[in-house]
Design a protein around this motif. Structure first.
Motif, PDB file in Angstrom:
ATOM      1  N   ALA A  47      10.744  58.904   1.462  1.00  0.00           N
ATOM      2  CA  ALA A  47       9.751  58.195   0.644  1.00  0.00           C
ATOM      3  C   ALA A  47       9.315  56.959   1.432  1.00  0.00           C
ATOM      4  CB  ALA A  47      10.366  57.796  -0.690  1.00  0.00           C
ATOM      5  N   ASP A  48       8.117  56.457   1.135  1.00  0.00           N
ATOM      6  CA  ASP A  48       7.583  55.289   1.836  1.00  0.00           C
ATOM      7  C   ASP A  48       7.571  54.116   0.860  1.00  0.00           C
ATOM      8  OD1 ASP A  48       5.682  53.305   2.628  1.00  0.00           O
ATOM      9  OD2 ASP A  48       4.807  54.724   4.051  1.00  0.00           O
ATOM     10  N   VAL A  49       8.269  53.029   1.201  1.00  0.00           N
ATOM     11  CA  VAL A  49       8.448  51.942   0.244  1.00  0.00           C
ATOM     12  C   VAL A  49       7.114  51.281  -0.145  1.00  0.00           C
ATOM     13  CG1 VAL A  49       8.854  50.004   1.839  1.00  0.00           C
ATOM     14  CG2 VAL A  49      10.005  50.045  -0.374  1.00  0.00           C
ATOM     15  N   SER A  50       6.140  51.270   0.771  1.00  0.00           N
ATOM     16  CA  SER A  50       4.841  50.663   0.422  1.00  0.00           C
ATOM     17  C   SER A  50       4.154  51.512  -0.642  1.00  0.00           C
ATOM     18  CB  SER A  50       3.935  50.562   1.649  1.00  0.00           C
ATOM     19  OG  SER A  50       4.583  49.832   2.647  1.00  0.00           O
ATOM     20  N   GLU A  51       4.276  52.827  -0.498  1.00  0.00           N
ATOM     21  CA  GLU A  51       3.660  53.715  -1.493  1.00  0.00           C
ATOM     22  C   GLU A  51       4.373  53.587  -2.837  1.00  0.00           C
ATOM     23  OE1 GLU A  51       1.929  57.042   1.668  1.00  0.00           O
ATOM     24  OE2 GLU A  51       3.612  57.603   0.390  1.00  0.00           O
ATOM     25  N   VAL A  52       5.694  53.480  -2.780  1.00  0.00           N
ATOM     26  CA  VAL A  52       6.460  53.340  -4.034  1.00  0.00           C
ATOM     27  C   VAL A  52       6.094  52.013  -4.711  1.00  0.00           C
ATOM     28  CG1 VAL A  52       8.787  53.092  -5.017  1.00  0.00           C
ATOM     29  CG2 VAL A  52       8.380  54.776  -3.205  1.00  0.00           C
ATOM     30  N   ALA A  53       6.014  50.934  -3.901  1.00  0.00           N
ATOM     31  CA  ALA A  53       5.683  49.613  -4.466  1.00  0.00           C
ATOM     32  C   ALA A  53       4.303  49.638  -5.105  1.00  0.00           C
ATOM     33  CB  ALA A  53       5.737  48.544  -3.372  1.00  0.00           C
ATOM     34  N   TYR A  54       3.363  50.291  -4.423  1.00  0.00           N
ATOM     35  CA  TYR A  54       2.007  50.364  -4.977  1.00  0.00           C
ATOM     36  C   TYR A  54       2.013  51.168  -6.279  1.00  0.00           C
ATOM     37  CZ  TYR A  54      -2.935  51.175  -5.531  1.00  0.00           C
ATOM     38  OH  TYR A  54      -4.201  51.226  -6.061  1.00  0.00           O
ATOM     39  N   ALA A  55       2.720  52.301  -6.239  1.00  0.00           N
ATOM     40  CA  ALA A  55       2.738  53.183  -7.413  1.00  0.00           C
ATOM     41  C   ALA A  55       3.342  52.477  -8.626  1.00  0.00           C
ATOM     42  CB  ALA A  55       3.509  54.464  -7.083  1.00  0.00           C
ATOM     43  N   ILE A  56       4.418  51.757  -8.417  1.00  0.00           N
ATOM     44  CA  ILE A  56       5.041  51.095  -9.587  1.00  0.00           C
ATOM     45  C   ILE A  56       4.274  49.823  -9.961  1.00  0.00           C
ATOM     46  CG2 ILE A  56       7.354  52.086  -9.199  1.00  0.00           C
ATOM     47  CD1 ILE A  56       8.189  49.209  -8.246  1.00  0.00           C
ATOM     48  N   GLY A  57       3.702  49.165  -8.956  1.00  0.00           N
ATOM     49  CA  GLY A  57       3.014  47.893  -9.202  1.00  0.00           C
ATOM     50  C   GLY A  57       1.723  48.043  -9.988  1.00  0.00           C
ATOM     51  N   THR A  58       1.158  49.257 -10.011  1.00  0.00           N
ATOM     52  CA  THR A  58      -0.075  49.464 -10.783  1.00  0.00           C
ATOM     53  C   THR A  58       0.219  49.527 -12.286  1.00  0.00           C
ATOM     54  OG1 THR A  58       0.171  51.798 -10.352  1.00  0.00           O
ATOM     55  CG2 THR A  58      -1.412  50.619  -8.970  1.00  0.00           C
ATOM     56  N   ASP A  59       1.484  49.677 -12.636  1.00  0.00           N
ATOM     57  CA  ASP A  59       1.877  49.587 -14.056  1.00  0.00           C
ATOM     58  C   ASP A  59       1.733  48.114 -14.449  1.00  0.00           C
ATOM     59  OD1 ASP A  59       3.346  49.222 -16.439  1.00  0.00           O
ATOM     60  OD2 ASP A  59       4.626  50.936 -15.969  1.00  0.00           O
ATOM     61  N   SER A  60       0.853  47.836 -15.398  1.00  0.00           N
ATOM     62  CA  SER A  60       0.574  46.423 -15.708  1.00  0.00           C
ATOM     63  C   SER A  60       1.820  45.703 -16.217  1.00  0.00           C
ATOM     64  CB  SER A  60      -0.567  46.313 -16.714  1.00  0.00           C
ATOM     65  OG  SER A  60      -0.206  46.982 -17.899  1.00  0.00           O
ATOM     66  N   ARG A  61       2.810  46.468 -16.710  1.00  0.00           N
ATOM     67  CA  ARG A  61       4.035  45.792 -17.159  1.00  0.00           C
ATOM     68  C   ARG A  61       4.879  45.329 -15.966  1.00  0.00           C
ATOM     69  NH1 ARG A  61       6.200  50.630 -20.601  1.00  0.00           N
ATOM     70  NH2 ARG A  61       5.495  51.540 -18.646  1.00  0.00           N
ATOM     71  N   ILE A  62       4.723  46.009 -14.834  1.00  0.00           N
ATOM     72  CA  ILE A  62       5.495  45.614 -13.636  1.00  0.00           C
ATOM     73  C   ILE A  62       4.664  44.658 -12.780  1.00  0.00           C
ATOM     74  CG2 ILE A  62       6.587  46.469 -11.512  1.00  0.00           C
ATOM     75  CD1 ILE A  62       7.263  49.054 -13.057  1.00  0.00           C
ATOM     76  N   GLY A  63       3.409  45.015 -12.489  1.00  0.00           N
ATOM     77  CA  GLY A  63       2.528  44.147 -11.695  1.00  0.00           C
ATOM     78  C   GLY A  63       2.806  44.274 -10.207  1.00  0.00           C
ATOM     79  N   PRO A  64       1.811  43.959  -9.369  1.00  0.00           N
ATOM     80  CA  PRO A  64       1.923  44.246  -7.931  1.00  0.00           C
ATOM     81  C   PRO A  64       2.583  43.163  -7.083  1.00  0.00           C
ATOM     82  CG  PRO A  64      -0.294  43.522  -8.468  1.00  0.00           C
ATOM     83  CD  PRO A  64       0.472  43.507  -9.754  1.00  0.00           C
ATOM     84  N   LYS A  65       2.760  41.957  -7.614  1.00  0.00           N
ATOM     85  CA  LYS A  65       3.210  40.874  -6.737  1.00  0.00           C
ATOM     86  C   LYS A  65       4.723  40.890  -6.490  1.00  0.00           C
ATOM     87  CE  LYS A  65      -0.602  37.876  -7.912  1.00  0.00           C
ATOM     88  NZ  LYS A  65      -1.040  36.743  -8.731  1.00  0.00           N
ATOM     89  N   PHE A  66       5.113  40.305  -5.338  1.00  0.00           N
ATOM     90  CA  PHE A  66       6.533  40.191  -4.987  1.00  0.00           C
ATOM     91  C   PHE A  66       7.242  41.547  -4.922  1.00  0.00           C
ATOM     92  CE2 PHE A  66       8.447  35.995  -4.312  1.00  0.00           C
ATOM     93  CZ  PHE A  66       7.246  35.301  -4.165  1.00  0.00           C
ATOM     94  N   LEU A  67       6.522  42.534  -4.407  1.00  0.00           N
ATOM     95  CA  LEU A  67       7.123  43.857  -4.207  1.00  0.00           C
ATOM     96  C   LEU A  67       7.014  44.265  -2.737  1.00  0.00           C
ATOM     97  CD1 LEU A  67       5.934  45.911  -7.333  1.00  0.00           C
ATOM     98  CD2 LEU A  67       8.215  44.992  -6.858  1.00  0.00           C
ATOM     99  N   GLN A  68       6.895  43.268  -1.862  1.00  0.00           N
ATOM    100  CA  GLN A  68       6.767  43.550  -0.439  1.00  0.00           C
ATOM    101  C   GLN A  68       8.174  43.636   0.173  1.00  0.00           C
ATOM    102  OE1 GLN A  68       3.808  43.898   1.506  1.00  0.00           O
ATOM    103  NE2 GLN A  68       5.291  44.400   3.107  1.00  0.00           N
ATOM    104  N   ALA A  69       8.568  44.869   0.541  1.00  0.00           N
ATOM    105  CA  ALA A  69       9.894  45.032   1.160  1.00  0.00           C
ATOM    106  C   ALA A  69       9.917  44.255   2.478  1.00  0.00           C
ATOM    107  CB  ALA A  69      10.173  46.497   1.417  1.00  0.00           C
ATOM    108  N   SER A  70      11.075  43.731   2.825  1.00  0.00           N
ATOM    109  CA  SER A  70      11.142  42.869   4.011  1.00  0.00           C
ATOM    110  C   SER A  70      12.553  42.868   4.583  1.00  0.00           C
ATOM    111  CB  SER A  70      10.761  41.439   3.614  1.00  0.00           C
ATOM    112  OG  SER A  70      11.725  40.921   2.722  1.00  0.00           O
ATOM    113  N   VAL A  71      12.697  42.083   5.631  1.00  0.00           N
ATOM    114  CA  VAL A  71      14.016  41.904   6.253  1.00  0.00           C
ATOM    115  C   VAL A  71      14.909  41.034   5.350  1.00  0.00           C
ATOM    116  CG1 VAL A  71      13.058  40.031   7.647  1.00  0.00           C
ATOM    117  CG2 VAL A  71      15.115  41.168   8.423  1.00  0.00           C
ATOM    118  N   GLY A  72      14.350  40.544   4.258  1.00  0.00           N
ATOM    119  CA  GLY A  72      15.111  39.731   3.294  1.00  0.00           C
ATOM    120  C   GLY A  72      14.333  38.471   2.976  1.00  0.00           C
ATOM    121  N   PHE A  73      14.658  37.863   1.843  1.00  0.00           N
ATOM    122  CA  PHE A  73      13.975  36.610   1.523  1.00  0.00           C
ATOM    123  C   PHE A  73      14.728  35.440   2.137  1.00  0.00           C
ATOM    124  CE2 PHE A  73      16.620  37.423  -2.366  1.00  0.00           C
ATOM    125  CZ  PHE A  73      17.440  36.308  -2.329  1.00  0.00           C
ATOM    126  N   GLY A  74      13.958  34.387   2.452  1.00  0.00           N
ATOM    127  CA  GLY A  74      14.568  33.163   2.964  1.00  0.00           C
ATOM    128  C   GLY A  74      14.008  31.977   2.221  1.00  0.00           C
TER     129      GLY A  74
END
Ligand code: NAD
Ligand code: UGA
Length: 461
Positions: A243-270
């Motif tokens: 699976a591709d995490v960007s596609e998964v993030a987009y797919a779930i983020g279009t649900d207005s209850r979840i929303g698209p922000k802060f779903l960018q997978a990364s090396v970790g938050f700092g």
């Protein structure tokens, strides 16, 4: 004219007061700090922090109704009607609660300083992020004064994100002001509401009780960090399943209850706050004998550590299980784009781990190399600091993208590929590059939450 003072000229105090001064020319704003070097920088052309748009705002108000000074702090305290306290509240490194609780020594010092130097009543505003019920301690200290002065302590946490500080301060999602339900405290709340109402729409100014305001700040950061850890946890599963995490993030983020922000997978938050504020929340839960709640939030930090460690383990494994002596260009030192801040930067976590593997690390960043140098301490002498990405990548065996600077996405990777040692690897810890195009150029491409694109089949399994 109201005299407003801010104690602490850091990432929050400086930009926040500059924006207040810009919108409230009728008030006089003074920002003080014990760090004279920092104050000198605020008074120069080279501001102590990099933030898009900050210089313009500072230049508009500085010398008019905005003043930075390290002198006569006592006198400024006495002259002010409103005092914002924006000092640092790091994680405690000693004694009870070490490694978890907030270190309130700088905070308490300012409370006592205000007490010692005040001859008139004042509104004291907690701008720093603090454990819930800190205002109670502040009020106890302040209201023990022998001359019967009254201080109203309010909470007005800051929600700005670095790199977007000016935009966030100019157009905040909300301004939160907490105060007690007494006539005096409510009058103080109204004064602060009126201050922000100079540029913030009234419906975006929320007033609550003190404890809700203090706690909301910690909870907002915990929820934001939790979203990143959630998508990062899923990125590990994506890498295993195709699976591709960007596609998964987009797919779930279009649900207005979840929303698209802060779903960018990364090396970790700092950054200086997510980790410290969650640790603080965990400690508060433990103190209140809520171990299950503490454990729930601690997991957000554990996944973050796991994500960084996983990234480095993947580099080692993919590059034939040894990095010793290999030149590795790290693109990014700042903890996120558009800031020079390297506090808790995942880039430096990766850098330290690569040094442990005896790699030759070259660190490249448009604005954060000086801070990175300082943050790395003694390790800095083992690192090459190179602001030019083309030079950083020359002769390198691998590039790792660790900060999402747009500059890094716009580079000529064909040129870079030709200058590198081969086989050439690229590890995209921010998913900002065109992976298919890089693969076609000849790179072996690893990206967070995506299947690797490799020119040999037995690697990465
Ligand atoms: P910082 O370390 O950049 O700045 C704090 C400043 O306070 C320092 O310059 C220090 O010298 C000064 N200071 C400490 N004690 C002092 C004293 N007694 N008198 C005068 N100056 C004193 O910290 P920061 O990033 O601005 O954060 C400040 C607070 O705001 C923290 O509680 C943090 O959690 C919170 N916060 C930070 C951000 C952010 O983006 N950095 C965002 C929201 C909230
Ligand atoms: C964060 C909050 O966003 C602010 O609201 C808060 O005021 C501030 O903390 C604070 O209390 O200090 P900041 O740390 O400046 O702001 O930056 P963020 O944009 O939140 O990013 C934090 C980290 O998460 C960065 O390393 C960033 O790269 C990472 N991130 C962010 C991701 O990995 N994925 C995302 O989808 C978003």
């Amino acid at each position: 004219m109201t005299h407003i003072l801010c104690i602490g000229a850091g990432y929050v105090g400086g930009p926040t007061m500059a924006v207040i001064a810009k919108h409230c020319p009728q008030h006089r704003i003074t920002v003080v700090d014990v760090n004279r070097q920092r104050i000198d920088a605020w008074n120069s052309d080279q501001l102590p922090i990099y933030e898009p748009g900050l210089k313009e705002v500072v230049e508009q108000a500085r010398g008019r109704n905005l003043f930075f000074t390290a002198d006569d702090i006592e006198q400024h305290i006495d002259q002010s009607e409103i005092i914002f306290v924006s000092v640092n509240t790091p994680t405690k490194s000693f004694g009870q609660g070490a490694g978890r609780a907030a270190d309130l020594q700088y905070w308490e010092k300012t409370a006592r300083q205000i007490l010692e130097n005040s001859t008139s009543p004042k509104i004291i505003i907690e701008k720093s992020t603090l454990p819930v019920r800190t205002a109670e301690a502040m009020a106890h200290i302040l209201n023990t004064n022998p001359n019967g002065l009254h201080f109203d302590v309010l909470s007005n946490p800051e929600f700005l994100a670095e790199g977007n500080a000016i935009e966030n301060l100019e157009h905040p999602d909300r301004v939160l002001i907490g105060g007690h339900d007494t006539p005096s405290a409510q009058a103080a709340v109204q004064t602060v509401v009126d201050l922000y109402a100079n540029w913030v729409p009234r419906d975006k100014i929320i007033t609550t009780n003190l404890w809700s305001s203090e706690l909301s700040k910690l909870v907002a950061n915990a929820f934001l960090a939790q979203r990143i850890s959630s998508i990062n946890a899923i990125s590990a599963l994506c890498e295993k399943t195709g699976a591709d995490v960007s596609e998964v993030a987009y797919a779930i983020g279009t649900d207005s209850r979840i929303g698209p922000k802060f779903l960018q997978a990364s090396v970790g938050f700092g950054g200086s706050c997510f980790k410290k504020d969650i640790l603080n929340l965990v400690y508060l839960c433990e103190q209140q004998n809520l171990p299950e709640v503490a454990e729930y939030w601690e997991q957000v930090l554990k996944i973050n550590e796991y994500q960084g460690a996983r990234f480095v383990a993947n580099m080692v494994h993919s590059m034939f299980n040894t990095l010793a002596g290999k030149r590795i260009a790290l693109f990014g030192a700042a903890f996120k784009a558009n800031t020079s801040d390297t506090r808790e930067s995942p880039a430096l976590v990766v850098c330290r781990e690569l040094l442990d593997e005896h790699a030759q690390v070259v660190l490249c960043d448009p604005y954060a190399l000086e801070n990175a140098h300082q943050e790395l301490g003694a390790l800095a002498r083992k690192v090459t600091f190179e602001p030019d990405p083309y030079l950083a990548a020359q002769g390198a065996h691998a590039i790792a993208i660790l900060t999402e600077w747009s500059q890094f996405a716009a580079l000529d990777y064909q040129r870079i590929f030709q200058s590198m040692a081969h086989p050439a690897f690229i590890f995209d810890g921010r998913n900002i590059l065109d992976h298919k195009a890089l693969f076609e150029m000849g790179f072996n491409v690893h990206a967070v939450g995506k299947a690797p694109r490799l020119h040999f089949n037995d690697i990465g399994k």
